[in-house]
Design a protein around this motif. Structure first.
Motif, PDB file in Angstrom:
ATOM      1  N   ASP A 203       0.835  -1.189   0.000  1.00 46.67           N
ATOM      2  CA  ASP A 203       0.000   0.000   0.000  1.00 46.67           C
ATOM      3  C   ASP A 203       0.874   1.244   0.000  1.00 46.67           C
ATOM      4  O   ASP A 203       2.006   1.226   0.465  1.00 46.67           O
ATOM      5  N   SER A 204       0.307   2.320  -0.521  1.00 46.87           N
ATOM      6  CA  SER A 204       0.981   3.610  -0.427  1.00 46.87           C
ATOM      7  C   SER A 204       0.938   4.071   1.027  1.00 46.87           C
ATOM      8  O   SER A 204       0.085   3.633   1.798  1.00 46.87           O
ATOM      9  N   ARG A 205       1.865   4.964   1.401  1.00 46.30           N
ATOM     10  CA  ARG A 205       1.943   5.446   2.782  1.00 46.30           C
ATOM     11  C   ARG A 205       2.217   6.942   2.793  1.00 46.30           C
ATOM     12  O   ARG A 205       2.817   7.469   1.862  1.00 46.30           O
ATOM     13  N   ILE A 206       1.807   7.591   3.875  1.00 44.98           N
ATOM     14  CA  ILE A 206       2.080   9.005   4.091  1.00 44.98           C
ATOM     15  C   ILE A 206       2.814   9.142   5.411  1.00 44.98           C
ATOM     16  O   ILE A 206       2.417   8.528   6.404  1.00 44.98           O
ATOM     17  N   TYR A 207       3.883   9.934   5.425  1.00 46.84           N
ATOM     18  CA  TYR A 207       4.613  10.177   6.666  1.00 46.84           C
ATOM     19  C   TYR A 207       5.243  11.555   6.605  1.00 46.84           C
ATOM     20  O   TYR A 207       5.573  12.017   5.514  1.00 46.84           O
ATOM     21  N   PRO A 208       5.372  12.251   7.671  1.00 48.36           N
ATOM     22  CA  PRO A 208       4.820  11.928   8.989  1.00 48.36           C
ATOM     23  C   PRO A 208       3.298  12.093   8.982  1.00 48.36           C
ATOM     24  O   PRO A 208       2.746  12.821   8.159  1.00 48.36           O
ATOM     25  N   ASN A 209       2.668  11.413   9.883  1.00 49.26           N
ATOM     26  CA  ASN A 209       1.218  11.516  10.023  1.00 49.26           C
ATOM     27  C   ASN A 209       0.907  11.486  11.506  1.00 49.26           C
ATOM     28  O   ASN A 209       1.071  10.438  12.116  1.00 49.26           O
ATOM     29  N   PRO A 210       0.555  12.582  12.139  1.00 49.52           N
ATOM     30  CA  PRO A 210       0.045  13.851  11.648  1.00 49.52           C
ATOM     31  C   PRO A 210       1.092  14.614  10.831  1.00 49.52           C
ATOM     32  O   PRO A 210       2.281  14.533  11.087  1.00 49.52           O
ATOM     33  N   ALA A 211       0.578  15.368   9.860  1.00 48.91           N
ATOM     34  CA  ALA A 211       1.420  16.076   8.906  1.00 48.91           C
ATOM     35  C   ALA A 211       1.398  17.567   9.164  1.00 48.91           C
ATOM     36  O   ALA A 211       0.443  18.098   9.715  1.00 48.91           O
ATOM     37  N   GLY A 212       2.460  18.219   8.716  1.00 47.39           N
ATOM     38  CA  GLY A 212       2.549  19.674   8.805  1.00 47.39           C
ATOM     39  C   GLY A 212       2.423  20.280   7.424  1.00 47.39           C
ATOM     40  O   GLY A 212       1.547  19.916   6.648  1.00 47.39           O
ATOM     41  N   LYS A 213       3.344  21.176   7.096  1.00 46.12           N
ATOM     42  CA  LYS A 213       3.298  21.861   5.807  1.00 46.12           C
ATOM     43  C   LYS A 213       3.899  21.024   4.684  1.00 46.12           C
ATOM     44  O   LYS A 213       3.647  21.259   3.519  1.00 46.12           O
ATOM     45  N   ARG A 214       4.716  20.060   5.049  1.00 52.20           N
ATOM     46  CA  ARG A 214       5.314  19.145   4.069  1.00 52.20           C
ATOM     47  C   ARG A 214       5.040  17.714   4.508  1.00 52.20           C
ATOM     48  O   ARG A 214       5.015  17.411   5.684  1.00 52.20           O
ATOM     49  N   VAL A 215       4.832  16.863   3.524  1.00 47.31           N
ATOM     50  CA  VAL A 215       4.559  15.458   3.813  1.00 47.31           C
ATOM     51  C   VAL A 215       5.231  14.611   2.736  1.00 47.31           C
ATOM     52  O   VAL A 215       5.398  15.054   1.599  1.00 47.31           O
ATOM     53  N   ASN A 216       5.662  13.441   3.108  1.00 48.93           N
ATOM     54  CA  ASN A 216       6.238  12.500   2.159  1.00 48.93           C
ATOM     55  C   ASN A 216       5.197  11.435   1.845  1.00 48.93           C
ATOM     56  O   ASN A 216       4.533  10.921   2.747  1.00 48.93           O
ATOM     57  N   VAL A 217       5.074  11.114   0.566  1.00 49.51           N
ATOM     58  CA  VAL A 217       4.132  10.087   0.131  1.00 49.51           C
ATOM     59  C   VAL A 217       4.930   9.000  -0.567  1.00 49.51           C
ATOM     60  O   VAL A 217       5.674   9.271  -1.520  1.00 49.51           O
ATOM     61  N   TYR A 218       4.796   7.773  -0.058  1.00 47.39           N
ATOM     62  CA  TYR A 218       5.364   6.628  -0.771  1.00 47.39           C
ATOM     63  C   TYR A 218       4.263   6.096  -1.673  1.00 47.39           C
ATOM     64  O   TYR A 218       3.199   5.692  -1.196  1.00 47.39           O
ATOM     65  N   VAL A 219       4.487   6.127  -2.977  1.00 54.26           N
ATOM     66  CA  VAL A 219       3.510   5.652  -3.950  1.00 54.26           C
ATOM     67  C   VAL A 219       3.776   4.175  -4.215  1.00 54.26           C
ATOM     68  O   VAL A 219       4.882   3.793  -4.595  1.00 54.26           O
ATOM     69  N   SER A 220       2.776   3.363  -3.991  1.00 58.54           N
ATOM     70  CA  SER A 220       2.876   1.911  -4.152  1.00 58.54           C
ATOM     71  C   SER A 220       3.332   1.529  -5.558  1.00 58.54           C
ATOM     72  O   SER A 220       3.004   2.202  -6.540  1.00 58.54           O
ATOM     73  N   GLY A 221       4.043   0.439  -5.649  1.00 55.56           N
ATOM     74  CA  GLY A 221       4.459  -0.103  -6.941  1.00 55.56           C
ATOM     75  C   GLY A 221       3.304  -0.689  -7.734  1.00 55.56           C
ATOM     76  O   GLY A 221       3.457  -1.035  -8.901  1.00 55.56           O
ATOM     77  N   CYS A 222       2.134  -0.796  -7.129  1.00 60.85           N
ATOM     78  CA  CYS A 222       0.951  -1.310  -7.832  1.00 60.85           C
ATOM     79  C   CYS A 222       0.364  -0.272  -8.784  1.00 60.85           C
ATOM     80  O   CYS A 222      -0.461  -0.606  -9.626  1.00 60.85           O
ATOM     81  N   HIS A 223       0.769   0.991  -8.648  1.00 63.92           N
ATOM     82  CA  HIS A 223       0.302   2.040  -9.553  1.00 63.92           C
ATOM     83  C   HIS A 223       1.047   1.928 -10.874  1.00 63.92           C
ATOM     84  O   HIS A 223       2.121   1.334 -10.953  1.00 63.92           O
ATOM     85  N   SER A 224       0.479   2.529 -11.914  1.00 61.02           N
ATOM     86  CA  SER A 224       1.187   2.601 -13.198  1.00 61.02           C
ATOM     87  C   SER A 224       0.838   3.910 -13.883  1.00 61.02           C
ATOM     88  O   SER A 224      -0.259   4.431 -13.718  1.00 61.02           O
ATOM     89  N   GLY A 225       1.790   4.439 -14.622  1.00 59.33           N
ATOM     90  CA  GLY A 225       1.567   5.690 -15.339  1.00 59.33           C
ATOM     91  C   GLY A 225       1.593   6.889 -14.419  1.00 59.33           C
ATOM     92  O   GLY A 225       2.170   6.865 -13.329  1.00 59.33           O
TER      93      GLY A 225
END
Length: 135
Positions: free
Chosen positions: A52-74
């Motif tokens: 699954d994709s993930r978001i960190y840190p969570n709770p988030a502030g003004k910037r957030v990192n998103v790990y996009v799952s390898g199951c996505h395409s395009g």
């Protein structure tokens, strides 16, 4: 809720106190077999691990990192949705690609503190992740 066949468009929900049609939560995972499995190459098929994709840190502030799952395409599109159903397009520093981390700056959106849903969409997959905005 969606109905891919567009049949039985009318839904009826009852409370748990009603003896008929009590609500239930069913979570089903459907994994389609590889085309190789249909060709008789069963010995070469490895176990499929969906991530699954993930978001960190969570709770988030003004910037957030998103790990996009390898199951996505395009092309991958990110949106934040408030509990009031307001939709905010998320600008990316660089293009989000499957199986990668992307840094997102949400300071220009001017969000109130609270819970939002991050929609992560591509041609292959749609995901929704709960995120709390703390700043």
């Amino acid at each position: 809720m969606t109905n891919p066949t567009n049949q039985n468009a009318q839904l009826t929900f009852n409370s748990r106190e009603n003896p008929n049609n009590k609500p239930q939560l069913l979570i089903l995972t459907i994994i389609t077999p590889s085309p190789l499995a249909k060709m008789g190459f069963e010995e070469n098929i490895a176990e499929v691990i969906l991530e699954d994709s993930r978001i960190y840190p969570n709770p988030a502030g003004k910037r957030v990192n998103v790990y996009v799952s390898g199951c996505h395409s395009g092309k991958v599109n990110l949106q934040l949705v408030s509990m009031d159903s307001d939709v905010y397009q998320v600008s990316l520093v660089r293009t989000a690609e499957p199986a990668s981390n992307v840094e997102v700056d949400i300071s220009s959106i001017h969000l109130s503190k609270g819970i939002y849903i991050m929609r992560i969409q591509s041609a292959a997959l749609k995901e929704a992740i709960k995120v709390m905005i703390s700043e």
